[in-house]
Design an enzyme around this catalytic site. Structure first.
Site, PDB file in Angstrom:
ATOM      1  CB  SER A 141      -0.859   0.010   1.262  1.00 32.44           C
ATOM      2  OG  SER A 141      -1.523   1.251   1.414  1.00 32.44           O
ATOM      3  CE1 TYR A 154      -3.968  -1.747   5.854  1.00 26.67           C
ATOM      4  CE2 TYR A 154      -3.517   0.484   5.095  1.00 26.67           C
ATOM      5  CZ  TYR A 154      -3.824  -0.843   4.815  1.00 26.67           C
ATOM      6  OH  TYR A 154      -3.970  -1.247   3.512  1.00 26.67           O
ATOM      7  N   GLY A 185      -2.785   3.322  -3.759  1.00 24.44           N
ATOM      8  CA  GLY A 185      -3.375   4.355  -2.908  1.00 24.44           C
ATOM      9  C   GLY A 185      -4.856   4.037  -2.772  1.00 24.44           C
ATOM     10  CG  PHE A 191      -9.418  -0.716   2.579  1.00 25.63           C
ATOM     11  CD1 PHE A 191      -8.454  -1.603   3.035  1.00 25.63           C
ATOM     12  CD2 PHE A 191      -9.276   0.628   2.910  1.00 25.63           C
ATOM     13  CE1 PHE A 191      -7.380  -1.164   3.807  1.00 25.63           C
ATOM     14  CE2 PHE A 191      -8.205   1.076   3.675  1.00 25.63           C
ATOM     15  CZ  PHE A 191      -7.267   0.175   4.118  1.00 25.63           C
TER      16      PHE A 191
HETATM   17  P1  NDP Z   1     -11.752  -5.795   0.716  1.00 26.36           P
HETATM   18  O1  NDP Z   1     -12.191  -5.588   2.134  1.00 26.36           O
HETATM   19  O2  NDP Z   1     -12.711  -5.515  -0.370  1.00 26.36           O
HETATM   20  O3  NDP Z   1     -11.161  -7.280   0.543  1.00 26.36           O
HETATM   21  C1  NDP Z   1     -10.332  -7.852   1.505  1.00 26.36           C
HETATM   22  C2  NDP Z   1     -10.197  -9.342   1.259  1.00 26.36           C
HETATM   23  O4  NDP Z   1      -9.290  -9.884   2.225  1.00 26.36           O
HETATM   24  C3  NDP Z   1     -11.514 -10.076   1.405  1.00 26.36           C
HETATM   25  O5  NDP Z   1     -11.653 -11.030   0.376  1.00 26.36           O
HETATM   26  C4  NDP Z   1     -11.391 -10.785   2.752  1.00 26.36           C
HETATM   27  O6  NDP Z   1     -12.078 -12.024   2.713  1.00 26.36           O
HETATM   28  C5  NDP Z   1      -9.875 -11.037   2.805  1.00 26.36           C
HETATM   29  N1  NDP Z   1      -9.430 -11.220   4.182  1.00 26.36           N
HETATM   30  C6  NDP Z   1      -9.405 -10.299   5.170  1.00 26.36           C
HETATM   31  N2  NDP Z   1      -8.995 -10.851   6.313  1.00 26.36           N
HETATM   32  C7  NDP Z   1      -8.758 -12.164   6.042  1.00 26.36           C
HETATM   33  C8  NDP Z   1      -8.334 -13.270   6.822  1.00 26.36           C
HETATM   34  N3  NDP Z   1      -8.047 -13.145   8.127  1.00 26.36           N
HETATM   35  N4  NDP Z   1      -8.199 -14.469   6.225  1.00 26.36           N
HETATM   36  C9  NDP Z   1      -8.477 -14.614   4.926  1.00 26.36           C
HETATM   37  N5  NDP Z   1      -8.888 -13.615   4.123  1.00 26.36           N
HETATM   38  C10 NDP Z   1      -9.033 -12.401   4.689  1.00 26.36           C
HETATM   39  O7  NDP Z   1     -10.465  -4.863   0.565  1.00 26.36           O
HETATM   40  P2  NDP Z   1      -9.448  -4.613  -0.678  1.00 26.36           P
HETATM   41  O8  NDP Z   1      -9.766  -5.463  -1.828  1.00 26.36           O
HETATM   42  O9  NDP Z   1      -9.374  -3.161  -0.860  1.00 26.36           O
HETATM   43  O10 NDP Z   1      -8.101  -5.067   0.024  1.00 26.36           O
HETATM   44  C11 NDP Z   1      -7.233  -6.052  -0.495  1.00 26.36           C
HETATM   45  C12 NDP Z   1      -5.805  -5.733  -0.073  1.00 26.36           C
HETATM   46  O11 NDP Z   1      -5.437  -4.473  -0.621  1.00 26.36           O
HETATM   47  C13 NDP Z   1      -5.590  -5.600   1.429  1.00 26.36           C
HETATM   48  O12 NDP Z   1      -4.344  -6.187   1.739  1.00 26.36           O
HETATM   49  C14 NDP Z   1      -5.532  -4.089   1.657  1.00 26.36           C
HETATM   50  O13 NDP Z   1      -4.777  -3.753   2.779  1.00 26.36           O
HETATM   51  C15 NDP Z   1      -4.859  -3.643   0.372  1.00 26.36           C
HETATM   52  N6  NDP Z   1      -5.035  -2.266  -0.034  1.00 26.36           N
HETATM   53  C16 NDP Z   1      -6.285  -1.716  -0.213  1.00 26.36           C
HETATM   54  C17 NDP Z   1      -6.402  -0.403  -0.672  1.00 26.36           C
HETATM   55  C18 NDP Z   1      -7.715   0.262  -0.850  1.00 26.36           C
HETATM   56  O14 NDP Z   1      -7.735   1.521  -0.872  1.00 26.36           O
HETATM   57  N7  NDP Z   1      -8.802  -0.458  -1.028  1.00 26.36           N
HETATM   58  C19 NDP Z   1      -5.201   0.388  -0.992  1.00 26.36           C
HETATM   59  C20 NDP Z   1      -3.958  -0.280  -0.757  1.00 26.36           C
HETATM   60  C21 NDP Z   1      -3.885  -1.563  -0.321  1.00 26.36           C
HETATM   61  P3  NDP Z   1     -12.942 -12.647   3.904  1.00 26.36           P
HETATM   62  O15 NDP Z   1     -13.503 -11.514   4.710  1.00 26.36           O
HETATM   63  O16 NDP Z   1     -13.965 -13.480   3.207  1.00 26.36           O
HETATM   64  O17 NDP Z   1     -11.966 -13.479   4.664  1.00 26.36           O
HETATM   65  C1  8X3 Z   2      -5.152   1.561   1.766  1.00 27.89           C
HETATM   66  C2  8X3 Z   2      -4.889   2.957   1.319  1.00 27.89           C
HETATM   67  O1  8X3 Z   2      -4.660   5.356   2.107  1.00 27.89           O
HETATM   68  O2  8X3 Z   2      -6.249   3.952   3.278  1.00 27.89           O
HETATM   69  O3  8X3 Z   2      -3.993   0.847   1.970  1.00 27.89           O
HETATM   70  O4  8X3 Z   2      -3.895   3.654   3.605  1.00 27.89           O
HETATM   71  S1  8X3 Z   2      -4.899   4.027   2.658  1.00 27.89           S
END
Ligand code: NDP
Ligand code: 8X3
Length: 253
Positions: A141, A154, A185, A191
């Site tokens: 991220s 985080y 970002g 999320f």
């Molecule tokens: P979502 O919440 O839409 O998806 C998160 C996914 O992670 C879900 O499928 C969830 O599945 C899975 N997950 C969470 N905890 C667990 C666990 N303990 N075991 C197994 N699976 C898990 O978020 P995003 O798609 O946005 O996030 C994906 C990744 O991208 C994360 O690592 C996040 O930190 C990162 N990220 C997101 C950004 C954003 O702005 N959206 C920016 C930068 C990075 P389930 O709940 O079914 O287990």
């Molecule tokens: C998710 C993006 O800006 O919420 O990793 O940290 S931010």
């Protein structure tokens, strides 16, 4: 194009789900994982019926090292020939200073984003080493590059992903295994709803007044990184929407 086997953690939502759909659309076989079994089964059926690909759903919590090992150990032999591991499962839980922090939130973030990613990697890497090839794509991220107010833990967890990605690249150098980190970002997925413990209004405000990235945008970059020629590896990719300069500056209307 060579058909790959791609394992995506956290495929029940957001980046992971969009990435599964894109690989399936291009004919690749998928191992999709997450904790929510109904969503996994629904996605699995959708990918099979829409794209006629092979899908192996694996339901487990990345925080639990025993569950991770057990889930991966039941993969039938042909499914062990994994080409790409996308370490995507992760979350932010809570938004606040460290002095006011909730230990349960911290445990969830560190256990999922750091230890969970390590558990999955430890179990999959021997399969890649055995084949002398493969690609690990870690979802970091911008929070792994900068630290912002109310996001200390985080950000710490994503800084750890940054360090782990660098370390893995060195560890796997003489095994011919690529390691890519993609650092998005703001992208609108579930999320922020998860971060704000289900508060949809607060979550919506994060993306107010500008065009954030979408899950499909990130899926395109994961797909691009995974389909480069064998001798090329994107090591580290920071990506934001045009409206975002970094963690601190967003051009809102
Ligand atoms: P979502 O919440 O839409 O998806 C998160 C996914 O992670 C879900 O499928 C969830 O599945 C899975 N997950 C969470 N905890 C667990 C666990 N303990 N075991 C197994 N699976 C898990 O978020 P995003 O798609 O946005 O996030 C994906 C990744 O991208 C994360 O690592 C996040 O930190 C990162 N990220 C997101 C950004 C954003 O702005 N959206 C920016 C930068 C990075 P389930 O709940 O079914 O287990
Ligand atoms: C998710 C993006 O800006 O919420 O990793 O940290 S931010």
């Amino acid at each position: 194009m060579e058909k790959k086997i791609v394992l995506i953690t956290g495929a029940t939502s957001g980046f992971g789900e969009a990435t599964a759909k894109l690989f399936a659309k291009n004919g690749h076989s998928l191992i999709i994982t997450g904790r929510r079994k109904e969503r996994l089964d629904k996605l699995s059926n959708e990918l099979i019926s829409e794209f006629n690909v092979e899908v192996f759903p694996l339901c487990f919590d990345v925080q639990n090292s025993v569950e991770v090992e057990k889930a991966i150990s039941i993969l039938p032999e042909k499914w062990q020939n994994i080409d790409v591991l996308v370490n995507n499962a992760g979350l932010a839980s809570g938004y606040g200073t460290i002095q006011d922090g909730d230990i349960e939130d911290w445990d969830k973030m560190i256990n999922t984003n750091v230890k969970g990613l390590l558990y999955v990697t430890k179990n999959i890497t021997p399969l890649l080493i055995k084949r002398g090839k493969g690609h690990i794509i870690n979802i970091g991220s911008t929070a792994g590059k900068e630290v912002y107010l109310n996001g200390g833990v985080y950000c710490a967890s994503k800084h750890a992903v940054d360090a782990i990605s660098k370390g893995l690249r060195i560890d796997l150098l003489d095994h011919g295994i690529k390691v890519t980190q993609i650092c998005p970002g703001a992208a609108e997925t579930e999320f922020s709803e998860v971060r704000f413990h289900g508060d949809k209004e607060k979550a919506k405000n994060v993306y107010k007044g500008y065009q954030p990235m979408s899950a499909e945008d990130i899926a395109e970059l994961i797909y691009y990184s995974a389909t480069l020629p064998a001798h090329l590896c994107i090591n580290d990719l920071v990506v934001t929407s045009l409206a975002q300069a970094n963690s601190f500056y967003i051009n809102r209307e």
